[in-house]
Design an enzyme around this catalytic site. Sequence first.
Site, PDB file in Angstrom:
ATOM      1  N   GLY A   1     -18.746   7.947   0.025  1.00  0.00           N
ATOM      2  CA  GLY A   1     -17.865   8.291  -1.085  1.00  0.00           C
ATOM      3  C   GLY A   1     -18.065   7.317  -2.230  1.00  0.00           C
ATOM      4  O   GLY A   1     -19.187   6.851  -2.484  1.00  0.00           O
TER       5      GLY A   1
ATOM      6  N   GLY B   1     -19.992   7.196   5.623  1.00  0.00           N
ATOM      7  CA  GLY B   1     -19.065   7.503   4.535  1.00  0.00           C
ATOM      8  C   GLY B   1     -19.691   7.118   3.219  1.00  0.00           C
ATOM      9  O   GLY B   1     -19.818   5.939   2.880  1.00  0.00           O
TER      10      GLY B   1
ATOM     11  N   VAL C   1     -17.333   4.140  -2.689  1.00  0.00           N
ATOM     12  CA  VAL C   1     -17.902   2.831  -2.364  1.00  0.00           C
ATOM     13  C   VAL C   1     -19.255   2.996  -1.659  1.00  0.00           C
ATOM     14  O   VAL C   1     -20.230   2.326  -1.983  1.00  0.00           O
ATOM     15  CB  VAL C   1     -16.944   2.009  -1.466  1.00  0.00           C
ATOM     16  CG1 VAL C   1     -17.533   0.645  -1.169  1.00  0.00           C
ATOM     17  CG2 VAL C   1     -15.586   1.865  -2.115  1.00  0.00           C
TER      18      VAL C   1
ATOM     19  N   LYS D   1       0.860  -1.176   0.000  1.00  0.00           N
ATOM     20  CA  LYS D   1       0.000   0.000   0.000  1.00  0.00           C
ATOM     21  C   LYS D   1       0.895   1.225   0.000  1.00  0.00           C
ATOM     22  O   LYS D   1       2.053   1.144   0.449  1.00  0.00           O
ATOM     23  CB  LYS D   1      -0.871  -0.013   1.266  1.00  0.00           C
ATOM     24  CG  LYS D   1      -2.135   0.801   1.176  1.00  0.00           C
ATOM     25  CD  LYS D   1      -3.316   0.010   0.668  1.00  0.00           C
ATOM     26  CE  LYS D   1      -4.543   0.898   0.609  1.00  0.00           C
ATOM     27  NZ  LYS D   1      -5.718   0.188   0.137  1.00  0.00           N
TER      28      LYS D   1
HETATM   29  P1  NAD Z   1     -13.854   8.008  -0.649  1.00  0.00           P
HETATM   30  O1  NAD Z   1     -12.763   8.960  -0.312  1.00  0.00           O
HETATM   31  O2  NAD Z   1     -14.480   8.094  -1.994  1.00  0.00           O
HETATM   32  O3  NAD Z   1     -15.040   8.151   0.421  1.00  0.00           O
HETATM   33  C1  NAD Z   1     -14.831   8.280   1.782  1.00  0.00           C
HETATM   34  C2  NAD Z   1     -16.016   9.081   2.322  1.00  0.00           C
HETATM   35  O4  NAD Z   1     -15.960   9.061   3.745  1.00  0.00           O
HETATM   36  C3  NAD Z   1     -15.993  10.548   1.896  1.00  0.00           C
HETATM   37  O5  NAD Z   1     -17.284  10.923   1.414  1.00  0.00           O
HETATM   38  C4  NAD Z   1     -15.650  11.287   3.187  1.00  0.00           C
HETATM   39  O6  NAD Z   1     -16.235  12.582   3.269  1.00  0.00           O
HETATM   40  C5  NAD Z   1     -16.261  10.360   4.226  1.00  0.00           C
HETATM   41  N1  NAD Z   1     -15.719  10.496   5.566  1.00  0.00           N
HETATM   42  C6  NAD Z   1     -14.440  10.714   5.961  1.00  0.00           C
HETATM   43  N2  NAD Z   1     -14.372  10.768   7.299  1.00  0.00           N
HETATM   44  C7  NAD Z   1     -15.642  10.558   7.756  1.00  0.00           C
HETATM   45  C8  NAD Z   1     -16.222  10.478   9.053  1.00  0.00           C
HETATM   46  N3  NAD Z   1     -15.491  10.644  10.153  1.00  0.00           N
HETATM   47  N4  NAD Z   1     -17.557  10.230   9.160  1.00  0.00           N
HETATM   48  C9  NAD Z   1     -18.302  10.068   8.047  1.00  0.00           C
HETATM   49  N5  NAD Z   1     -17.808  10.153   6.795  1.00  0.00           N
HETATM   50  C10 NAD Z   1     -16.498  10.385   6.654  1.00  0.00           C
HETATM   51  O7  NAD Z   1     -13.278   6.554  -0.368  1.00  0.00           O
HETATM   52  P2  NAD Z   1     -13.806   5.165  -0.949  1.00  0.00           P
HETATM   53  O8  NAD Z   1     -13.017   4.836  -2.157  1.00  0.00           O
HETATM   54  O9  NAD Z   1     -15.299   5.193  -1.012  1.00  0.00           O
HETATM   55  O10 NAD Z   1     -13.325   4.163   0.198  1.00  0.00           O
HETATM   56  C11 NAD Z   1     -14.004   4.101   1.438  1.00  0.00           C
HETATM   57  C12 NAD Z   1     -13.281   3.117   2.353  1.00  0.00           C
HETATM   58  O11 NAD Z   1     -13.261   1.833   1.751  1.00  0.00           O
HETATM   59  C13 NAD Z   1     -11.811   3.467   2.624  1.00  0.00           C
HETATM   60  O12 NAD Z   1     -11.476   3.084   3.928  1.00  0.00           O
HETATM   61  C14 NAD Z   1     -11.066   2.599   1.634  1.00  0.00           C
HETATM   62  O13 NAD Z   1      -9.744   2.313   2.068  1.00  0.00           O
HETATM   63  C15 NAD Z   1     -11.921   1.364   1.625  1.00  0.00           C
HETATM   64  N6  NAD Z   1     -11.799   0.579   0.406  1.00  0.00           N
HETATM   65  C16 NAD Z   1     -12.073   1.137  -0.783  1.00  0.00           C
HETATM   66  C17 NAD Z   1     -11.965   0.375  -1.937  1.00  0.00           C
HETATM   67  C18 NAD Z   1     -12.288   0.949  -3.288  1.00  0.00           C
HETATM   68  O14 NAD Z   1     -12.443   0.167  -4.244  1.00  0.00           O
HETATM   69  N7  NAD Z   1     -12.443   2.263  -3.418  1.00  0.00           N
HETATM   70  C19 NAD Z   1     -11.574  -0.982  -1.846  1.00  0.00           C
HETATM   71  C20 NAD Z   1     -11.332  -1.533  -0.599  1.00  0.00           C
HETATM   72  C21 NAD Z   1     -11.443  -0.737   0.530  1.00  0.00           C
END
Ligand code: NAD
Length: 368
Positions: free
Chosen positions: A196, A194, A198, A94
Site C-alpha cells: 500500500g 502489503g 508505505v 489512536k
Molecule cells: P495501506 O492501507 O495503504 O496498505 C496496506 C496494504 O496491505 C494494502 O495494499 C492491502 O491490500 C494490503 N493487505 C491487507 N491485508 C493483507 C494481507 N493479509 N496480505 C497481504 N497484503 C495485505 O496502509 P499503509 O499506510 O501502507 O500502512 C501499512 C502498515 O504500516 C499499517 O499496519 C500501518 O498501521 C503501518 N504504518 C503506516 C504508517 C504510514 O505512514 N502510513 C506509519 C506507521 C505505521
Amino acid sequence: MISEVINTNELHKIDPVFGQLSFDGHEQIVFCNDKDTGLKAIIGIHNTVLGPALGGTRMWQYNNEWEALNDVLRLSRGMSFKSAITGLNLGGGKAVIIGDAKTQKTPELMKRFGEFVHSLSGKYITAEDVGMETSDMDLVREVTPYVTGISEEKGGAGNPSPITAYGVFMGMKAAAKYKFGTDVLEDKSVIVQGIGHVGESLVEHLTNEGAKVIISDINEARLNEVSDKYGATIYRGNDVYSEAVDIYAPCALGATINDATINNIRAKVIAGAANNQLADENKHGQMLKDKGIVYAPDFLINAGGIINVYAELENYGKTEIMRKTENIYNTTLEILSNAEGNDVTTHQAALNIAQGRIDTRKKENMNA
Ligand code: NAD
C-alpha cells in the site's frame, strides 16, 4: 503488561473494557456514535505524560466491535512507545472507525469524526492510518485544528507514508548490518507483505538499492501495478512466511508473527512498517530471539510518519524531518546491541528505553 492478541469470540467472558488483555492502564477511551452519518468510532488515549496523544485514524471493516476495541487499545499503546523512543514530546493515541473505507467513508462522516476529536480539546490529535488519505485529514481540518497529516496545499507536511517507508528502510539496513555485517541490500532477497502507501515506497527504495524484491498483497490490481513499475516479483505461493528470503518486511496489518506463522518464517531479518507485528510481544519476541532472527521493533522503525506529522506541530521543515528519520538507523543499531548485551528481546529492549523516558518525565512533572 499486555502481550496477547485476544480470541475475540471469547471476549464476552471478560469485563468489556478495563478487563481486556490489551488494556494497559489507558487514560481514556472514547466511543463515538452518529446515526446520521453512520459513524462508529473509538478513540484510544493511552498515555499523555510526554504530550498530547497523537496517532492516526484507521478505517477498517472489523468482524466485530471487540476486534475494533482490541485494535485501538493495542495501536494507541504502541504510539506512546513510538513517540517516546523517537524522542518526541507526544503521548500515545489512536482512533478506529468501523466500516469499509471504500464504500462507507463520506465527507460528512469524516467531519463528524473531526467534531468528536475536537470535543477532546487537543488531548488527542489525529492523522491518517490504514483506510485514510491526506484529503480525509483536510476534511477533518475543516472542523478542528487537532489534526495532522494534512496536505501541503493546506499548510501540512503532506502524506507521511514515504517518510515512514524511508525510516523502515533505514531500520532494515541497520538490522541487516547487525545480522549480515553489511547494510548494503544489493542482492538481498526481501519479501514485502502489503504494498500500500508505505509498502510501495519501500519497494522503490529496495529496488533502487538493487535488492531482489518479492511482493505480496491481497489486492491483485496493486500487485500488477507495483510489479510493472519496479520489476518486483509477485509472490504466488500460499505461505508467504516460508519463502526462503533474507528479509521479511510486514507492511500490511499487525499480528502476522503469531503461533500459526512463527515456525514457518525462514527470513533472517524482520523489518517492516506494520504496527504490532508480534501477536504476543513476549512469547513471539522470545521465539524470534531463540531462532536467531533479528527483529527490528516495529514501533521504532516505522516512526517516520509520526516524525513527519510532528513537524506540523513544531514547525520544522523537510531537512529536519529527513535527519530525524535517518537517525532511525542509529537508534536501531543501539537497540539491537542493547538487547544482546542485556540478553532480552529486541522488542523488550526498545520498550524498556521508551518506558524509561515516560517514567522520567512523569517524575519531573510531579516534582515541578
Ligand atoms: P495501506 O492501507 O495503504 O496498505 C496496506 C496494504 O496491505 C494494502 O495494499 C492491502 O491490500 C494490503 N493487505 C491487507 N491485508 C493483507 C494481507 N493479509 N496480505 C497481504 N497484503 C495485505 O496502509 P499503509 O499506510 O501502507 O500502512 C501499512 C502498515 O504500516 C499499517 O499496519 C500501518 O498501521 C503501518 N504504518 C503506516 C504508517 C504510514 O505512514 N502510513 C506509519 C506507521 C505505521
